[in-house]
Each structure stands twice: as C-alpha cells, then as structure tokens.
Design a protein around this motif. Structure first.
Motif, PDB file in Angstrom:
ATOM      1  N   GLY A  73      66.466  39.685 -49.071  1.00 23.53           N
ATOM      2  CA  GLY A  73      66.528  38.280 -48.673  1.00 23.53           C
ATOM      3  C   GLY A  73      67.776  37.594 -49.172  1.00 23.53           C
ATOM      4  N   ALA A  74      68.155  37.865 -50.421  1.00 25.15           N
ATOM      5  CA  ALA A  74      69.353  37.241 -50.986  1.00 25.15           C
ATOM      6  C   ALA A  74      70.612  37.686 -50.257  1.00 25.15           C
ATOM      7  CB  ALA A  74      69.455  37.576 -52.476  1.00 25.15           C
ATOM      8  N   MET A  75      70.606  38.916 -49.771  1.00 26.94           N
ATOM      9  CA  MET A  75      71.781  39.459 -49.096  1.00 26.94           C
ATOM     10  C   MET A  75      71.879  38.993 -47.641  1.00 26.94           C
ATOM     11  SD  MET A  75      71.459  43.353 -50.582  1.00 26.94           S
ATOM     12  CE  MET A  75      72.771  43.998 -49.559  1.00 26.94           C
ATOM     13  N   THR A  76      70.742  38.620 -47.037  1.00 26.37           N
ATOM     14  CA  THR A  76      70.744  38.339 -45.600  1.00 26.37           C
ATOM     15  C   THR A  76      70.585  36.862 -45.238  1.00 26.37           C
ATOM     16  OG1 THR A  76      68.359  38.798 -45.492  1.00 26.37           O
ATOM     17  CG2 THR A  76      69.857  40.630 -45.039  1.00 26.37           C
ATOM     18  N   GLY A  78      71.599  34.186 -46.688  1.00 34.88           N
ATOM     19  CA  GLY A  78      72.848  33.446 -46.792  1.00 34.88           C
ATOM     20  C   GLY A  78      73.709  33.621 -45.555  1.00 34.88           C
ATOM     21  N   LEU A  79      73.747  34.848 -45.021  1.00 34.85           N
ATOM     22  CA  LEU A  79      74.491  35.102 -43.787  1.00 34.85           C
ATOM     23  C   LEU A  79      73.876  34.343 -42.621  1.00 34.85           C
ATOM     24  CD1 LEU A  79      75.072  38.953 -44.177  1.00 34.85           C
ATOM     25  CD2 LEU A  79      76.716  37.114 -44.607  1.00 34.85           C
ATOM     26  N   VAL A  80      72.526  34.311 -42.596  1.00 34.96           N
ATOM     27  CA  VAL A  80      71.840  33.547 -41.556  1.00 34.96           C
ATOM     28  C   VAL A  80      72.218  32.070 -41.652  1.00 34.96           C
ATOM     29  CG1 VAL A  80      69.586  32.786 -40.704  1.00 34.96           C
ATOM     30  CG2 VAL A  80      69.923  35.171 -41.378  1.00 34.96           C
ATOM     31  N   GLY A  81      72.263  31.557 -42.880  1.00 33.87           N
ATOM     32  CA  GLY A  81      72.633  30.159 -43.078  1.00 33.87           C
ATOM     33  C   GLY A  81      74.037  29.854 -42.593  1.00 33.87           C
ATOM     34  N   ASP A  82      74.963  30.815 -42.784  1.00 29.18           N
ATOM     35  CA  ASP A  82      76.325  30.609 -42.313  1.00 29.18           C
ATOM     36  C   ASP A  82      76.395  30.566 -40.785  1.00 29.18           C
ATOM     37  OD1 ASP A  82      77.315  30.481 -44.864  1.00 29.18           O
ATOM     38  OD2 ASP A  82      77.861  32.605 -44.951  1.00 29.18           O
ATOM     39  N   VAL A  84      73.529  29.884 -38.512  1.00 25.92           N
ATOM     40  CA  VAL A  84      72.665  28.909 -37.821  1.00 25.92           C
ATOM     41  C   VAL A  84      72.503  27.612 -38.603  1.00 25.92           C
ATOM     42  CG1 VAL A  84      71.384  30.813 -36.771  1.00 25.92           C
ATOM     43  CG2 VAL A  84      70.495  29.755 -38.846  1.00 25.92           C
ATOM     44  N   GLY A  85      73.039  27.548 -39.821  1.00 27.93           N
ATOM     45  CA  GLY A  85      72.925  26.344 -40.630  1.00 27.93           C
ATOM     46  C   GLY A  85      72.096  26.581 -41.883  1.00 27.93           C
ATOM     47  N   ARG A  86      72.495  25.935 -42.970  1.00 25.42           N
ATOM     48  CA  ARG A  86      71.779  26.127 -44.233  1.00 25.42           C
ATOM     49  C   ARG A  86      70.418  25.442 -44.213  1.00 25.42           C
ATOM     50  NH1 ARG A  86      77.268  25.407 -47.883  1.00 25.42           N
ATOM     51  NH2 ARG A  86      77.990  27.563 -47.583  1.00 25.42           N
ATOM     52  N   ARG A  87      70.309  24.354 -43.504  1.00 28.31           N
ATOM     53  CA  ARG A  87      69.016  23.664 -43.422  1.00 28.31           C
ATOM     54  C   ARG A  87      67.947  24.549 -42.762  1.00 28.31           C
ATOM     55  NH1 ARG A  87      65.966  18.826 -42.250  1.00 28.31           N
ATOM     56  NH2 ARG A  87      64.970  19.113 -40.221  1.00 28.31           N
ATOM     57  N   PRO A  88      68.156  25.071 -41.550  1.00 30.81           N
ATOM     58  CA  PRO A  88      67.123  25.938 -40.973  1.00 30.81           C
ATOM     59  C   PRO A  88      66.899  27.218 -41.766  1.00 30.81           C
ATOM     60  CG  PRO A  88      69.095  25.905 -39.587  1.00 30.81           C
ATOM     61  CD  PRO A  88      69.261  24.824 -40.596  1.00 30.81           C
ATOM     62  N   ALA A  89      67.952  27.745 -42.404  1.00 31.57           N
ATOM     63  CA  ALA A  89      67.773  28.954 -43.217  1.00 31.57           C
ATOM     64  C   ALA A  89      66.857  28.669 -44.401  1.00 31.57           C
ATOM     65  CB  ALA A  89      69.129  29.463 -43.704  1.00 31.57           C
ATOM     66  N   LEU A  90      67.052  27.521 -45.061  1.00 34.12           N
ATOM     67  CA  LEU A  90      66.210  27.182 -46.206  1.00 34.12           C
ATOM     68  C   LEU A  90      64.786  26.878 -45.762  1.00 34.12           C
ATOM     69  CD1 LEU A  90      66.125  26.752 -49.237  1.00 34.12           C
ATOM     70  CD2 LEU A  90      66.803  24.371 -48.880  1.00 34.12           C
ATOM     71  N   LEU A  91      64.628  26.146 -44.669  1.00 34.87           N
ATOM     72  CA  LEU A  91      63.289  25.868 -44.154  1.00 34.87           C
ATOM     73  C   LEU A  91      62.576  27.171 -43.799  1.00 34.87           C
ATOM     74  CD1 LEU A  91      64.031  22.820 -41.804  1.00 34.87           C
ATOM     75  CD2 LEU A  91      62.941  22.755 -44.046  1.00 34.87           C
ATOM     76  N   GLY A  92      63.287  28.091 -43.181  1.00 33.50           N
ATOM     77  CA  GLY A  92      62.690  29.368 -42.826  1.00 33.50           C
ATOM     78  C   GLY A  92      62.295  30.178 -44.039  1.00 33.50           C
ATOM     79  N   GLY A  93      63.140  30.171 -45.083  1.00 33.03           N
ATOM     80  CA  GLY A  93      62.815  30.907 -46.299  1.00 33.03           C
ATOM     81  C   GLY A  93      61.580  30.362 -46.989  1.00 33.03           C
ATOM     82  N   VAL A  94      61.481  29.027 -47.076  1.00 29.70           N
ATOM     83  CA  VAL A  94      60.313  28.405 -47.702  1.00 29.70           C
ATOM     84  C   VAL A  94      59.050  28.714 -46.899  1.00 29.70           C
ATOM     85  CG1 VAL A  94      59.234  26.207 -48.334  1.00 29.70           C
ATOM     86  CG2 VAL A  94      61.654  26.583 -48.813  1.00 29.70           C
ATOM     87  N   ALA A  95      59.144  28.609 -45.582  1.00 28.70           N
ATOM     88  CA  ALA A  95      57.983  28.916 -44.741  1.00 28.70           C
ATOM     89  C   ALA A  95      57.541  30.358 -44.923  1.00 28.70           C
ATOM     90  CB  ALA A  95      58.323  28.648 -43.274  1.00 28.70           C
ATOM     91  N   LEU A  96      58.509  31.264 -45.046  1.00 25.89           N
ATOM     92  CA  LEU A  96      58.197  32.687 -45.167  1.00 25.89           C
ATOM     93  C   LEU A  96      57.424  32.986 -46.447  1.00 25.89           C
ATOM     94  CD1 LEU A  96      58.791  35.190 -43.420  1.00 25.89           C
ATOM     95  CD2 LEU A  96      60.778  35.629 -44.868  1.00 25.89           C
ATOM     96  N   PHE A  97      57.953  32.522 -47.598  1.00 28.37           N
ATOM     97  CA  PHE A  97      57.249  32.872 -48.839  1.00 28.37           C
ATOM     98  C   PHE A  97      55.967  32.049 -49.012  1.00 28.37           C
ATOM     99  CE2 PHE A  97      59.997  29.640 -51.118  1.00 28.37           C
ATOM    100  CZ  PHE A  97      59.017  28.975 -51.830  1.00 28.37           C
ATOM    101  N   SER A  98      55.895  30.855 -48.428  1.00 26.29           N
ATOM    102  CA  SER A  98      54.669  30.058 -48.519  1.00 26.29           C
ATOM    103  C   SER A  98      53.521  30.738 -47.764  1.00 26.29           C
ATOM    104  CB  SER A  98      54.896  28.668 -47.945  1.00 26.29           C
ATOM    105  OG  SER A  98      55.921  27.982 -48.609  1.00 26.29           O
ATOM    106  N   PRO A 129      70.345  31.530 -52.915  1.00 25.41           N
ATOM    107  CA  PRO A 129      71.758  31.323 -52.603  1.00 25.41           C
ATOM    108  C   PRO A 129      72.002  30.196 -51.619  1.00 25.41           C
ATOM    109  CG  PRO A 129      70.944  33.357 -51.594  1.00 25.41           C
ATOM    110  CD  PRO A 129      69.886  32.883 -52.532  1.00 25.41           C
ATOM    111  N   VAL A 130      71.082  29.977 -50.691  1.00 27.72           N
ATOM    112  CA  VAL A 130      71.263  28.914 -49.697  1.00 27.72           C
ATOM    113  C   VAL A 130      71.181  27.542 -50.357  1.00 27.72           C
ATOM    114  CG1 VAL A 130      70.337  27.858 -47.606  1.00 27.72           C
ATOM    115  CG2 VAL A 130      70.385  30.342 -47.820  1.00 27.72           C
TER     116      VAL A 130
END
Length: 445
Positions: A73-76, A78-82, A84-98, A129-130
């Motif tokens: 997750g840490a390796m990928t 961040g690339l997704v955030g670059d 599609v945007g850091r906001r959707p990447a962070l929202l997606g990460g939180v949704a995933l682990f929740s 990282p995001v």
C-alpha cells in the motif's frame, strides 16, 4: 499576462490559518485510527489464538499479511495519488482499511482474518505517505518538520488508545468488538474527510487541468492579502529523482549498504517486539485482559520521547545518538529476558523499549541527511524505508517461531541480535552531520 505566483511562497509568508489547522487535524485523526487498526491484531492476538485454538506461532501468517499489505500500500497508493489526486487516494485508503477492519469482526476463520488484514494493510500503509505529503504541502516550510512529526504521532497514539480499550473493554465486547470500533470510527471520519479535506494544490496545478479557479478558492482561505483577478499560480517542479545506481557510486556504496542494514535490522526488532508483545506477556503468565497494556506503555513512552528527539536531532550527532539508543535497546532486551514475572520491572523495561528500540524510528531518517548529498536524499530515504519494510515483514514472521522455541526469555534475547547487527552497521557509516537547523522536511523537499 502576469508572472505566475509560486504557491509554496504564498503559504510560507503566512501564519498557519484555521483552514490549515483543520487539514492537519484531519490528517492526525486519520493516523490515529490507522495506528489503532495497525496494532489491533497485536492486542487482540491472544484472544484470537484462544478463540480458534491456535498455537502462538500460528498468528504469524496473519501478522505477515497485514505488514505485507502495508508495504504494498505504501508503495502504490502514493503513485495513485499522483495520478488521480491525493484527496481521492486518501479517501480510498481510509475506506479500504475501515471496511476491512469492520469485516474482520465477522470473520469465521483465520483464513478470512488473514485476507482481511492484508486488505486493511493496503489502506493503512497507503494512507501515511499520502497524508504526509498533503500536510507538508499545506504547511509553511519553517513549521513543516513539526507538522509532520505531529501528524505521525497519531500512529503511536492510536496504538496506545487501542491497547487501553482492549485492556478495559475486550472482556466485555470480545476481540470482535475491537474490530467493530476500529472499522466504524474511521468510517465516521471518512464523512468528515469527504466534506472538509481539500485537494492537493500541486495536483490541481500540474495534473487536474491546471484548475486555477480551484487553486484561487483554496488560497483565499490561507492568504490574507487580496489576490489580483488575473493572478495565476504555479509550483516549482522538484528535480528528477536520482537513480538507485547513484547510491552506489562516488563513495556512497559503503553508506548505502550500512544504512539499508540499519533500517532492515532495526525494523525487524521493532516490529517483532510490537507485534508479539501482548502474546509474549500472556505466555509469561500475565492475564490476557492485561496483556494489551504492554502496547500502551511502549507507545506512551515513544510519544513522550518523540517530541524532544525531533527537536534535538537537527542539533546533535544522529550517528552517536543511534549508537546510544541501540546499545540501550540491547540492554533492555537482555533485561526483559531475565525479568520473568516481575511485572513492575517487565513493564518498566517494556516502556523503556519505546525509546531503546522504537526511538530509532524518529532518528533514522535524519541519518540519511548526513550521509548523502542533497540530490540523493529523496531516493536514499525511499529505498532505505523499503528495506525497513522488508525487515518489518521478517520481524512479524519470526517472532512466533522464537517464542515457541525459547519461550518469552528466548524471544526477548532474540531481539538483541538484530539490534546488535544494526549497531555494527551504524558504526560503519561515515556521515557529514547536517548543519544546525537542517530538518528532515527541508532535506526531503
């Protein structure tokens, strides 16, 4: 057309505004729940072992799955955030682990828990990282180090909160209840993030069609003086990353090998200790309801020590500090091996391990600052952390084996081995200590 205004310079000349504090608090809250969920398997481990009639070592695959997910997750993400945007990447990460954590509460077997911990790890590892990049971007350069340290303190604070909850509530709500809380609370935070978290200004300028209107709207909440109607905004593009091969040229090979070894071996010890401590304490004879308190003590000391360490590090020899911390960690590991059931001594030494084994987590990145030229520091830090994550997987994997083979005493003595290897590696490093006032944030950006 007017000359584009540099966004970073506009932020640097202002005081921190309520809008920025909101961003930092949201990032801290995310790391808080991230830390809670990261350590959830550690302090519920003894109860899961009992619920599914497992040997202590059988918990290892579940621990490995979570750590492996965090690494990927840490390796990928961040690339997704670059892209599609850091906001959707962070929202997606939180949704995933929740969602994965919440689903863990309803797992009917260890194979399901293993898969869900891997999925949760993808989100947990990817968020850090995001959100660090987002917090650093919205903070003035003069405060960036303190902002990043403050945000990261949510990880041990969440782990400590989870340990307290597990110790007090798990006899009532069971191990499943811990994961219900660990999933439902960040889902509630997700709603706040959706409405309050802005997009990266850097992304808006460079990747989102150069959305000047959106940039102006955000900057109006930070900049106190009126922005001209025809003002345009830009960001300085960072220089391209140096190649990995450069880490082994021009006299850097010795430091690269040694620094990778320090990260690898220290992370083995730290993650082995954190992941297995409640299970080891239970195996030593401590009641299962009290075993999570070990995690609480370790993380509490880590938090208390992190702030003065982060203030002192730019002003002292990082190499000498690491030598002292690693020597302290070895002494603590040996002391724990012979403390047996003297619980006052056990918890005192476990707390001290928050400095002697965990304190290096604060100091290690500063080591890179003094060991490489500026142009190589970002690449060197990224690869060193990657080696650390490999060590984290190894530490999570082997802890149960040494516990089964040597009991609690053998487990603690084993911790001294990677710490000693890390100590030898630090001694081998040759650094040019950074000038006073140089911070990790300054070096990395």
């Amino acid at each position: 057309m007017s000359t584009p205004l540099d966004i970073a310079s506009l932020i640097d000349r202002e005081r921190i505004r309520p809008f920025q504090w909101t961003i930092f608090l949201l990032c801290f809250a995310t790391t808080l729940f991230d830390g809670f969920d990261t350590q959830a398997i550690a302090y519920t481990g003894p109860a899961i072992v009992a619920a599914f009639n497992l040997a202590p070592g059988d918990l290892a695959p579940i621990l490995i799955a979570g750590t492996l997910g965090m690494t990927i997750g840490a390796m990928t993400l961040g690339l997704v955030g670059d892209r599609v945007g850091r906001r959707p990447a962070l929202l997606g990460g939180v949704a995933l682990f929740s969602i994965a954590s919440l689903a863990t509460a309803f797992a009917s077997g260890t194979s399901q828990i293993l898969v869900l911990r891997f999925i949760a790890g993808l989100g947990m590892g990817g968020c850090t990282p995001v959100l660090l990049a987002l917090a650093a971007e919205y903070g003035p350069a003069r405060h960036r180090g303190a902002i990043m340290t403050g945000v990261l303190l949510g990880l041990p604070a969440g782990a400590m909160l989870g340990g307290l909850l597990a110790a007090r509530m798990m006899p009532v709500i069971g191990w499943e209840g811990v994961f219900v809380i660990g999933g439902a609370a960040p889902l509630a935070l997700l709603v706040l993030l959706w409405f309050a978290l802005p997009e990266s200004l850097h992304f808006l300028v460079t990747r989102a069609g150069n959305d000047q209107h959106a940039v102006r709207h955000v900057l109006a909440r930070i900049v106190t003086w009126p922005l001209a109607d025809d003002a345009r905004f830009a960001v300085h593009e960072a220089a391209a990353r140096a190649s990995v091969a450069a880490l082994f040229r021009e006299g850097n090979a010795r430091n690269t090998v040694a620094i990778w070894a320090v990260y690898f071996f220290n992370w083995i010890a730290w993650f082995m200790f954190l992941s297995w401590l409640p299970t080891v304490l239970k195996a030593s004879g401590l009641p299962a309801a009290q075993a999570p308190l070990g995690t609480v003590v370790v993380n509490a000391v880590f938090i208390v020590c992190a702030i003065p360490l982060s203030i002192a590090l730019p002003r002292i020899s990082t190499r000498r500090l690491l030598i002292a911390l690693l020597a302290l960690g070895i002494a603590i590991a040996i002391g724990l091996a012979y403390a047996e059931t003297s619980w006052g001594l056990v918890f005192t030494l476990a707390g001290a391990a928050g400095l002697g084994i965990g304190g290096q987590q604060i100091a290690l990145n500063y080591l890179v600052v003094g060991a490489y030229p500026t142009t190589l520091r970002a690449t060197a830090t990224g690869w060193a952390i990657g080696m650390g994550r490999v060590g984290a997987i190894a530490g999570s994997a082997v802890g149960g084996t040494f516990l089964n083979m040597g009991g609690p005493g053998g487990f603690y003595l084993t911790l001294a081995v990677p710490l000693a290897a890390a100590l030898l590696a630090v001694i081998a490093i040759r650094t040019n200590e950074p000038e006073a006032g140089t911070s990790l944030a300054t070096a990395a950006h």
